[in-house]
Design an enzyme around this catalytic site. Structure first.
Site, PDB file in Angstrom:
ATOM      1  N   LYS A   1       1.047  -1.257   0.023  1.00 23.84           N
ATOM      2  CA  LYS A   1      -0.112  -0.208   0.022  1.00 23.84           C
ATOM      3  C   LYS A   1       0.886   1.075  -0.085  1.00 23.84           C
ATOM      4  O   LYS A   1       1.471   1.612   1.119  1.00 23.84           O
ATOM      5  CB  LYS A   1      -0.970   0.076   1.268  1.00 23.84           C
ATOM      6  CG  LYS A   1      -1.903   1.297   1.207  1.00 23.84           C
ATOM      7  CD  LYS A   1      -2.505   1.309   2.465  1.00 23.84           C
ATOM      8  CE  LYS A   1      -2.531   2.807   3.044  1.00 23.84           C
ATOM      9  NZ  LYS A   1      -2.208   3.804   2.334  1.00 23.84           N
TER      10      LYS A   1
ATOM     11  N   GLU B   1       8.431   2.301  11.591  1.00 27.01           N
ATOM     12  CA  GLU B   1       9.445   3.602  11.750  1.00 27.01           C
ATOM     13  C   GLU B   1       8.662   4.745  11.621  1.00 27.01           C
ATOM     14  O   GLU B   1       7.962   4.770  10.536  1.00 27.01           O
ATOM     15  CB  GLU B   1      10.477   3.367  10.543  1.00 27.01           C
ATOM     16  CG  GLU B   1      11.371   2.061  10.632  1.00 27.01           C
ATOM     17  CD  GLU B   1      12.155   1.713   9.393  1.00 27.01           C
ATOM     18  OE1 GLU B   1      12.837   2.591   8.904  1.00 27.01           O
ATOM     19  OE2 GLU B   1      12.234   0.517   8.911  1.00 27.01           O
TER      20      GLU B   1
ATOM     21  N   CYS C   1      12.256  12.199   7.379  1.00 22.94           N
ATOM     22  CA  CYS C   1      12.321  12.034   8.906  1.00 22.94           C
ATOM     23  C   CYS C   1      13.291  12.221   9.756  1.00 22.94           C
ATOM     24  O   CYS C   1      13.450  12.250  10.617  1.00 22.94           O
ATOM     25  CB  CYS C   1      11.495  10.572   9.298  1.00 22.94           C
ATOM     26  SG  CYS C   1      12.553   9.307   8.200  1.00 22.94           S
TER      27      CYS C   1
ATOM     28  N   GLU D   1       6.922  17.047  15.643  1.00 19.27           N
ATOM     29  CA  GLU D   1       7.438  16.882  14.626  1.00 19.27           C
ATOM     30  C   GLU D   1       6.645  17.679  13.384  1.00 19.27           C
ATOM     31  O   GLU D   1       5.370  17.606  13.396  1.00 19.27           O
ATOM     32  CB  GLU D   1       7.262  15.266  14.088  1.00 19.27           C
ATOM     33  CG  GLU D   1       8.056  15.284  12.882  1.00 19.27           C
ATOM     34  CD  GLU D   1       8.148  13.821  12.353  1.00 19.27           C
ATOM     35  OE1 GLU D   1       9.089  13.420  11.490  1.00 19.27           O
ATOM     36  OE2 GLU D   1       7.039  13.009  12.672  1.00 19.27           O
TER      37      GLU D   1
END
Ligand SMILES: Cc1cc2nc3c(=O)[nH]c(=O)nc-3n(C[C@H](O)[C@H](O)[C@H](O)COP(=O)(O)OP(=O)(O)OC[C@H]3O[C@@H](n4cnc5c(N)ncnc54)[C@H](O)[C@@H]3O)c2cc1C
Length: 1003
Positions: free
Chosen positions: A672, A753, A787, A883
């Site tokens: 996906k 992750e 990231c 973040e």
């Protein structure tokens, strides 16, 4: 022996003779410098420490800091001078102020040996002295590396000032030879082109020219008015083509077309040198006016070798010293044979190279006053004197600038003087015989077995030469310095543009499946452009996909791992073939700049190759221990059906990495992609279909994460979920997968992750020239949407004002725009939702802390966010903790290193971190104390390379797995051990095989 060689030897001996008449050490300044150099040549470790110490000294202001660094660099020396050094270090610590000053004075003395003056006024004394010795000059301005346009403009102003000053002060000076004087103006300025534009990008020479030309024209005009000469120096290979093109462009302009007093450098250590010169000569003939070339071997040999090795590029420089020497001679001949259009300057300290130029000029009947020798200030003094005595024209290259900021120049000269391969060391320090020094380099090249071997180079400039040692080699990055690669990327962009808007089906069990609903993937630079419409999977399609994967599992899990490895390798080959097209698609679909897009495709190829490589290492059942009478074999079984949920920010690499890890270990996969990058996901499916993935083994299922994704995460027939994405979704998956559902076979394995709030620390002695460039790239490259991006910058108080100033100016200089253009650093963020969310964070930041900098000139169309910097950010505020995933940087000030580490470690995340310092002790502390999965010292904190930097974090950044690392595949398998007692009535075979492949057979 040919006549030319005889003449070279005769002239060489004459030069040596004259040199020996005025004996002078290579290191003309006796005392401290001479001792340091002598020791450096004997002891490589000392040399490295000394040069590093010299490099950091400029940034140290307190005596205690100097003493501290001295201790860190030299206290553990293990050479004959160790007791002396230790005594010195001890003394330095007792009276740091005195010893600090003494050291600075001594090192400044070393710098003074190579730097002709601190400023234009200062340098005149030296130029007058040289004039009395019959030596001319070219002056070059030293300084810090230019990281912003403000700094570039300052350099341009300094060049103008220098010209004015030289023009004024040298009025009435005449040519030392008094012959052919019209070719050699007295005032000669050497310009470092990269110091005039901070955003030079090898992919975009046209942009460099657009920005450089207006800065250079006033300098050139003034030089021309003053009757001066201007030379373009040559720097690293990345800037070479732009510098050559700039030279040709400017001096073809009507205004400068008939001006002969312009020159450029050709570096003989480059394999391109001859072709570049031939192109220049063609250009010169068409222009119809003389120009000049300074021929040198080149100052960046080590750098070019390191850079090309790191990126898998063909090394642009020759690898054998005699090859550079030979090329120097070859180019000398071309230059002299075209004397009618080009004036030559031979920049060398090598008596053989010099004698060759002399002898050849004589043979060709060229008067010695029609070319010149150029040598560096502070080097090879006796050679200069000898050349003057022989009646040759000599010009000295005189760097001007403050001593301590000139340290990088000093270090380059120290390296050159102590290089094992260098002529100066051979002659003046190692006392190599004159015969040896005058040998024909062609002979040496012929002698060396590898000397004449040219590295194999593939069409895109990648090296096919495998460095020894490593078993795994990364795919090369595309080197956009080559025009051919720039053209291929432009063509790919044009081609992909014609393909936009197509429809892409799901792929389930090898069949194309269309659905009523589709996902429109749009171009974030131009949101009205649809990149593609992708069929959207709902629950029924999810069920079909699980069934297909489940059904295919049995056979795939029993397929030999070698077959599975080959599938991955074929996929990598297809990516290689379609590389530019895939990169171009990323530019449109996710707004990546050229090099970033290429890096993503390279990483995907690396994942295919690396996981195939790793699978071969773990694939066979292996004996656990040699023990008599029993044998135990460990091996791995796949887990089952793997659900891969990937993000859009590395749309090919991460999707491909997780998918290939699952496939190669024998799992079947439901893939996906993120909705925003579903077309790239479709491409990956296409690639695997072409590579021959069997039906059902890989299923392509884009759709809504919250609906179809969540359904599959909870599904009893899904055994493994590999997820990369936000913390919010990751934690939900982690929790949900923890529940055991009716009929479930396995405890679900989640490979998770998530994000980061990555800190970079600038220590008080850091090299800001490098730190600022790397931090700006880490924070704003790909719009801060990695990231691994730097989102918190912690600066030590002492260096804060200077670092902030340079940082903001650098951010103000970045190229922001549509990444279809080459050389863009900051493009759009991924979509409208991200755009809104980041702007909200910027508003929060404005309330919580001080907005220090924000770009005002981002494009209106598209999801562009101005690079933004907040200062004085408190570590507890939202912008310091959450973040943001955009080009927003929060800067904090730390009193000392303890506080800096405390702030860095104070987040819930632990993904990447960076540390810039030149203190060995502080670097060791950072390595040990910074809490992050990937800690980077003195480099950017993004750009992990598969196999080299296994990547992944812990705490709230993820499950501690390392993508691209040796143990990654172990997440996708269950380990198994089979033990058999092989003793029968006290008898057992003496040996047992290391591997038993029978276990791989049918189960
Ligand atoms: C006046 C002047 C101006 C200069 N301007 C520039 C400039 O604009 N740009 C620039 O890049 N350089 C420039 N240089 C060149 C550079 O700074 C070095 O001084 C020069 O390369 C040293 O060469 P040499 O002939 O004096 O010494 P040599 O000892 O004969 O040659 C040393 C050189 O050989 C090459 N080399 C070393 N090891 C190897 C190897 N294993 N394989 C292949 N080649 C090797 C390197 O280029 C090295 O510098 C300039 C030099 C001078 C004298």
């Amino acid at each position: 022996m040919g006549a030319l060689q005889t003449e070279i030897e005769r002239r060489g001996e004459r030069i040596f003779d004259l040199v020996d008449r005025h004996p002078e050490s290579l290191f003309s300044k006796a005392g401290f410098y001479q001792r340091m150099m002598a020791l450096s040549m004997r002891d490589e470790h000392f040399k490295v420490q000394l040069f590093r110490f010299v490099d950091v000294l400029a940034s140290l202001h307190r005596g205690t800091d100097i003493a501290q660094h001295l201790d860190e660099y030299f206290a553990d020396m293990r050479n004959g001078y160790a007791p002396l050094i230790r005594t010195g270090v001890r003394a330095a610590k007792i009276v740091p102020w005195v010893s600090g000053q003494l050291l600075r004075w001594n090192v400044s003395g070393m710098a003074r040996q190579f730097i002709a003056g601190r400023n234009p006024k200062d340098v005149m004394k030296m130029l007058r002295k040289r004039r009395s010795q019959g030596i001319g000059f070219t002056v070059d301005l030293l300084g810090e590396a230019v990281v912003s346009e403000q700094e570039a403009n300052e350099y341009a102003s300094r060049c103008l000032e220098l010209l004015e000053h030289l023009g004024r002060e040298t009025r009435g000076w005449t040519d030392p030879l008094g012959k052919n004087t019209e070719l050699f103006p007295v005032v000669n300025l050497s310009v470092k082109i990269s110091a005039l534009y901070s955003q030079m990008n090898p992919a975009d020479p046209a942009d460099a020219i657009i920005h450089l030309a207006p800065k250079l024209r006033p300098i050139l005009r003034r030089a021309r008015d003053l009757g001066a000469f201007v030379n373009f120096d040559m720097e690293s290979y990345a800037h070479k083509n732009a510098t050559l093109e700039l030279f040709r462009t400017l001096f073809t302009e009507t205004e400068f077309r008939d001006w002969p007093h312009v020159g450029i450098v050709i570096q003989a250590y480059l394999r391109d040198a001859e072709n570049d010169l031939l192109d220049l000569l063609d250009w010169g003939r068409a222009r119809g006016t003389r120009f000049a070339v300074r021929l040198v071997k080149g100052a960046y040999w080590d750098f070019e070798k390191i850079k090309s090795r790191q990126n898998g590029w063909a090394c642009p420089v020759f690898l054998q010293k005699p090859e550079s020497d030979l090329n120097f001679e070859l180019i000398t001949r071309i230059l002299l044979e075209h004397e009618s259009i080009v004036t030559s300057a031979f920049g060398s300290h090598n008596v053989r190279s010099i004698a060759h130029a002399q002898a050849l000029a004589e043979q060709l009947g060229i008067d010695r006053s029609r070319f010149e020798f150029q040598l560096l200030y502070g080097m090879a003094g006796p050679v200069k004197r000898a050349l003057v005595e022989m009646g040759y024209r000599v010009r000295e290259y005189c760097p001007v600038g403050e001593l301590l900021p000139g340290m990088s120049y000093l270090v380059r000269r120290l390296l050159e003087n102590t290089s094992n391969e260098g002529f100066l060391r051979a002659k003046f320090s190692d006392n190599v015989s004159e015969d040896e020094l005058l040998r024909d380099p062609a002979e040496l090249v012929a002698q060396s077995a590898t000397g004449t071997r040219h590295l194999e180079v593939s069409g895109d400039g990648a090296s096919l030469d495998t460095p020894p040692g490593d078993t795994y080699e990364n795919a090369p990055l595309v080197n956009f310095v080559y025009e051919q690669n720039q053209d291929r990327m432009r063509e790919a962009l044009a081609h992909v543009r014609t393909q936009l808007g197509q429809k892409y089906p799901l792929v389930i069990n090898g069949e194309k499946v269309w659905t009523e609903k589709t996902i429109a993937s749009i171009n974030p630079s131009s949101p009205e452009d649809v990149v593609g419409h992708v069929a959207e999977a709902g629950i029924p399609e999810a069920e079909r996909a699980v069934k297909a994967a489940r059904d295919a599992f049995e056979k795939w899990s029993r397929t030999s791992f070698e077959t599975r490895c080959r599938l991955l390798e074929r996929a990598a080959d297809i990516m290689h073939r379609r590389r530019f097209e895939l990169s171009a698609l990323e530019v449109f679909e996710v707004g990546k700049a050229w090099a970033e897009a290429d890096g993503d495709i390279r990483e995907a190829m690396d994942f295919c190759q690396f996981y195939a490589h790793e699978m071969r290492l773990i694939g066979r059942p292996r004996l656990t221990q040699h023990v008599l009478g029993e044998e135990s074999y460990q091996h791995y079984w796949p887990r089952g059906v793997a659900m891969i949920i990937a993000p859009w920010n590395f749309p090919m690499a991460i999707l491909c990495g997780m998918t290939t890890a699952a496939l190669v270990t024998g799992n079947t996969v439901i893939m996906k992609p993120a909705e925003q990058s579903a077309v790239i996901g479709a491409m990956l499916m296409e690639i695997f279909e072409e590579a021959g993935v069997p039906p059902g083994v890989l299923n392509y299922l884009p759709g809504k994460g919250s609906v179809m994704g969540a359904h599959l995460v909870d599904h009893k027939d899904v055994d493994l979920i590999a997820f990369t994405g936000s913390r919010e979704v990751g934690l939900r998956i982690w929790e949900s997968a923890g529940k055991t559902r009716e009929g479930q076979r396995e405890l679900k394995r989640v490979i998770c992750e998530m994000g980061g709030k990555n800190a970079v620390i600038i220590d008080s002695d850091a090299d800001l020239d490098e730190a600022i460039v790397d931090i700006v790239y880490s924070a704003f490259g790909y719009q801060g949407q990695k990231c691994s991006a730097c989102s918190r910058l912690i600066i030590l108080e002492e260096i804060y004002p200077r670092a902030m100033d340079r940082l903001m100016n650098a951010a103000a200089s970045l190229r922001v725009g549509n990444p279809e253009e080459p050389g863009i650093t900051v493009g759009p963020v991924i979509d409208g939702a991200a755009h809104k969310r980041i702007l909200e964070y910027i508003d929060i930041g404005k309330k919580e802390s001080r907005l220090a900098f924000q770009r005002g000139d981002v494009p209106e169309k598209g999801f562009f966010i101005p690079p933004t910097i907040f200062a004085n950010v408190s570590p507890k505020t939202r912008i310091a903790c959450e973040e943001i995933f955009g080009p927003v940087l929060s800067v904090m000030k730390a009193r000392d290193l303890d506080e800096a580490f405390e702030i860095a470690n104070s987040t819930e995340f632990a993904l990447t971190a960076g540390f810039f310092s030149r203190s060995p002790a502080n670097i060791e502390r950072a390595k040990a104390e910074i809490v992050a999965g990937n800690v980077y010292v003195n480099r950017s904190c993004t750009g992990a390379v598969v196999g080299r930097h296994p990547f992944g974090g812990f705490k709230m950044s993820g499950g501690g797995t390392k993508a691209g690392g040796a143990d990654y595949l172990l997440q996708f398998v269950v380990p198994r051990v089979v033990t058999e007692n092989i003793t029968r009535h006290g008898f057992a075979p003496e040996t047992t095989p290391l591997y038993r492949d029978e276990f791989l057979g049918p189960r």
